[in-house]
Design a protein around this motif. Structure first.
Motif, mmCIF file in Angstrom:
data_model
loop_
_atom_site.group_PDB
_atom_site.id
_atom_site.type_symbol
_atom_site.label_atom_id
_atom_site.label_comp_id
_atom_site.label_asym_id
_atom_site.label_seq_id
_atom_site.Cartn_x
_atom_site.Cartn_y
_atom_site.Cartn_z
ATOM 1 N N ASN A 259 20.689 -19.618 26.583
ATOM 2 C CA ASN A 259 20.526 -20.986 26.108
ATOM 3 C C ASN A 259 19.070 -21.190 25.655
ATOM 4 O OD1 ASN A 259 19.986 -23.852 26.141
ATOM 5 N ND2 ASN A 259 21.989 -24.068 27.149
ATOM 6 N N PRO A 260 18.847 -21.701 24.434
ATOM 7 C CA PRO A 260 17.469 -21.810 23.927
ATOM 8 C C PRO A 260 16.556 -22.674 24.793
ATOM 9 C CG PRO A 260 19.045 -22.817 22.393
ATOM 10 C CD PRO A 260 19.853 -22.109 23.427
ATOM 11 N N GLN A 261 17.167 -23.512 25.629
ATOM 12 C CA GLN A 261 16.348 -24.329 26.547
ATOM 13 C C GLN A 261 15.516 -23.442 27.482
ATOM 14 O OE1 GLN A 261 15.841 -27.624 26.815
ATOM 15 N NE2 GLN A 261 17.045 -27.834 24.935
ATOM 16 N N VAL A 262 16.064 -22.250 27.780
ATOM 17 C CA VAL A 262 15.358 -21.313 28.669
ATOM 18 C C VAL A 262 13.956 -21.055 28.132
ATOM 19 C CG1 VAL A 262 15.295 -18.889 29.452
ATOM 20 C CG2 VAL A 262 17.446 -20.169 29.521
ATOM 21 N N ARG B 298 14.296 -14.859 15.975
ATOM 22 C CA ARG B 298 15.264 -15.961 15.986
ATOM 23 C C ARG B 298 16.518 -15.564 15.226
ATOM 24 N NH1 ARG B 298 10.459 -19.940 14.473
ATOM 25 N NH2 ARG B 298 9.544 -17.876 14.292
ATOM 26 N N THR B 299 17.620 -16.085 15.660
ATOM 27 C CA THR B 299 18.852 -15.910 14.886
ATOM 28 C C THR B 299 19.723 -17.140 15.119
ATOM 29 O OG1 THR B 299 20.666 -14.404 14.377
ATOM 30 C CG2 THR B 299 20.049 -14.569 16.701
ATOM 31 N N ASP C 12 22.001 -23.790 11.265
ATOM 32 C CA ASP C 12 21.053 -24.910 11.336
ATOM 33 C C ASP C 12 20.317 -24.901 12.671
ATOM 34 O OD1 ASP C 12 22.803 -25.896 13.194
ATOM 35 O OD2 ASP C 12 23.590 -27.507 11.930
ATOM 36 N N GLU C 13 19.374 -25.828 12.814
ATOM 37 C CA GLU C 13 18.529 -25.857 14.008
ATOM 38 C C GLU C 13 19.334 -25.832 15.306
ATOM 39 O OE1 GLU C 13 15.361 -25.638 15.242
ATOM 40 O OE2 GLU C 13 15.242 -24.737 13.259
ATOM 41 N N TYR D 7 17.441 -17.218 20.476
ATOM 42 C CA TYR D 7 16.369 -16.216 20.423
ATOM 43 C C TYR D 7 16.831 -14.910 21.046
ATOM 44 C CZ TYR D 7 13.574 -20.445 19.776
ATOM 45 O OH TYR D 7 13.073 -21.624 19.308
ATOM 46 N N LEU D 8 16.319 -13.807 20.531
ATOM 47 C CA LEU D 8 16.483 -12.533 21.245
ATOM 48 C C LEU D 8 15.417 -12.531 22.328
ATOM 49 C CD1 LEU D 8 16.932 -9.852 18.426
ATOM 50 C CD2 LEU D 8 18.628 -11.347 19.468
#
Ligand code: ATP
Length: 458
Positions: A70-73, A132-133, A140-141, A146-147
């Motif tokens: 999760n990108p929040q991480v 980023r992917t 979209d945003e 992220y890897l």
């Protein structure tokens, strides 16, 4: 002994340790593929790390978390905001540098260290190192992921899962190995700095206040791991970070450095990450990420000591350290004097004459038996002298040779040791017990009572 990585790089390609990624298409910058021998060495490094970190202890358990999270991480961990390298470009020759690669006076004069022009460097620009992917069909945003740039965060977000399922009490650790990705500005020096690499990280959770003691413990522990695996002590040092070098999460970090042909460089970092990560994730996820201490009858947030090493960089360290060139008669003998446990192949069984069926049959049978002691191969694709040299160059500690005398006279085979080139003859029916001793006790101890000789022409 090794003068440049070029020598190693060519050995790695020639012998099948490491190839350039997608070579037939011209490669891809800083990406490498591990060939048949490379994958063995890499697996051995990982196995030995796991054994010392997890299996040999009772206070550390393992984890294998996913690469995409999760990108929040990455917002909570500070990587979105802080995982940047300032980068500087030369407007004249288009060279790109990390700011910290340029001496201060060159930066002041904006002098390019490549083309020598003055006043042509741009102001430093912040560059986030995360790849980023997008997840799902819409780019979209909201779909951005992220890897992972480190494996550690997968451990922090699973802290409660692991602690409650294993019922571990402080201090305890969680270990993880896996791929990490960093969009490095200047990847270089063979596999030293790449954009895709494998990490071995362990987060050791301790009582606040005990952190400095455990930090010291882990620095010593990790240093000793390298020397036990044969790394030359004089080529290793511990370097504590200056205050200005510390990562955003760290109270203190010590690097273990190795003296490569490019100079002293980090191979592992041992950081005191404090309670930064658990507190950040608790805040952002609004979950309780603490530990209930029965003695104090209250919840506390543990401090964390993290030894973090890179598999590929350790691969380079073990290869560099074990590489030797020696004059034997008029020739230069190249040998990788790798520790037995690290060597990709432990025993090579070689027939002296490949035209003799009885010799070939016995050699094949012996290779199958030896494989139960350690990974063994049979090779008859060259003369015996060449076969020995080839095994020396890939680090095989022992060669077992079957000759005419073996099948016609004494039922004995020759065992030749890589580093000393000493040889012994042992009855085939004792081969398994002798090689078992070699695997566990080494050459000197095993051969104390057996007559040895050295044949320098082989
Ligand atoms: P550096 O200062 O060299 O960029 P770092 O201090 O950011 O490295 P850490 O985040 O401490 O590195 O990573 C732990 C270990 O992971 C390093 O000691 C190294 O062995 C390995 N590592 C980090 N970045 C790379 C990379 N780009 N390529 C290969 N290994 C790496």
């Amino acid at each position: 002994m090794l003068k440049s990585f070029d020598v190693l790089q060519s050995l790695c390609k020639r012998r099948g340790f490491i190839f350039q990624s997608s070579e037939i298409y011209g490669g891809l910058a800083s990406c490498w593929d591990y060939g048949p021998l490379g994958v063995e060495l890499k697996n051995n490094i990982k196995k030995l790390w796991w054994k010392s970190m997890v299996h040999n202890r009772q206070d550390i358990v393992g984890l294998d978390s996913s690469i995409l999270m999760n990108p929040q991480v990455w917002i909570a961990s500070g990587h979105v905001e802080n995982f940047n390298d300032p980068m500087v470009d030369c407007k004249s020759c288009k060279a790109r540098f990390r700011q910290d690669e340029l001496p201060a006076e060159k930066l002041k004069e904006k002098t390019c260290i490549k083309c020598g022009n003055k006043g042509t460097l741009t102001e430093p620009r912040q560059f986030n190192l995360m790849f980023r992917t997008f997840m799902g069909p819409v780019e979209d945003e909201g779909a951005r992921v992220y890897l992972r740039p480190e494996t550690a965060q997968g451990i922090f977000v699973n802290f409660v899962n692991v602690q409650t399922t294993t019922r571990k009490k402080l201090p305890f650790g969680i270990a993880q190995m896996g791929k990490s990705f960093r969009n490095e500005i200047t990847p270089k020096n063979f596999i030293f700095r790449t954009r895709e690499f494998e990490q071995m990280e362990m987060e050791f959770f301790v009582m606040p206040g005990d952190d400095e003691k455990w930090h010291k413990y882990w620095v010593d522990e990790r240093f000793n791991w390298y020397t036990k695996l044969g790394i030359n002590k004089n080529k290793l040092r511990i370097r504590p970070h200056g205050k200005d070098e510390l990562s955003h999460y760290s109270k203190a970090t010590s690097d273990i450095e190795y003296e490569f042909p490019i100079g002293w460089s980090e191979i592992e970092g041992i950081a005191n990450r404090t309670d930064f990560d658990l507190k950040q994730h608790a805040k952002h996820s609004k979950q309780e990420l603490s530990y209930f201490d029965p003695e104090q009858n209250k919840h506390i947030t543990p401090y964390v000591i993290e030894p973090a090493a890179g598999v590929d960089r350790l691969f380079l360290t073990f290869m560099t350290d074990s590489y030797t060139e020696e004059k034997v008669k008029d020739e230069t003998r190249v040998a990788l004097k790798l520790h037995y446990e690290l060597a990709p192949i432990k025993f090579a069984v070689l027939p002296l004459l490949k035209k003799r069926n009885d010799i070939v049959e016995l050699a094949t049978k012996l290779r199958n038996e030896l494989n139960s002691i350690g990974y063994s191969v049979y090779d008859d694709t060259a003369s015996i002298g060449k076969l020995y040299r080839r095994q020396d160059e890939i680090g095989t500690p022992y060669c077992v040779t079957v000759d005419v005398q073996t099948v016609e006279e004494d039922k004995k085979v020759t065992i030749r040791e890589r580093d000393t080139m000493e040889q012994i003859r042992v009855p085939t029916d004792q081969l398994l017990s002798v090689t078992h001793d070699l695997a566990t006790k080494g050459w000197t101890e095993t051969t104390k009572t057996i007559p040895k000789w050295t044949n320098q022409s082989t």
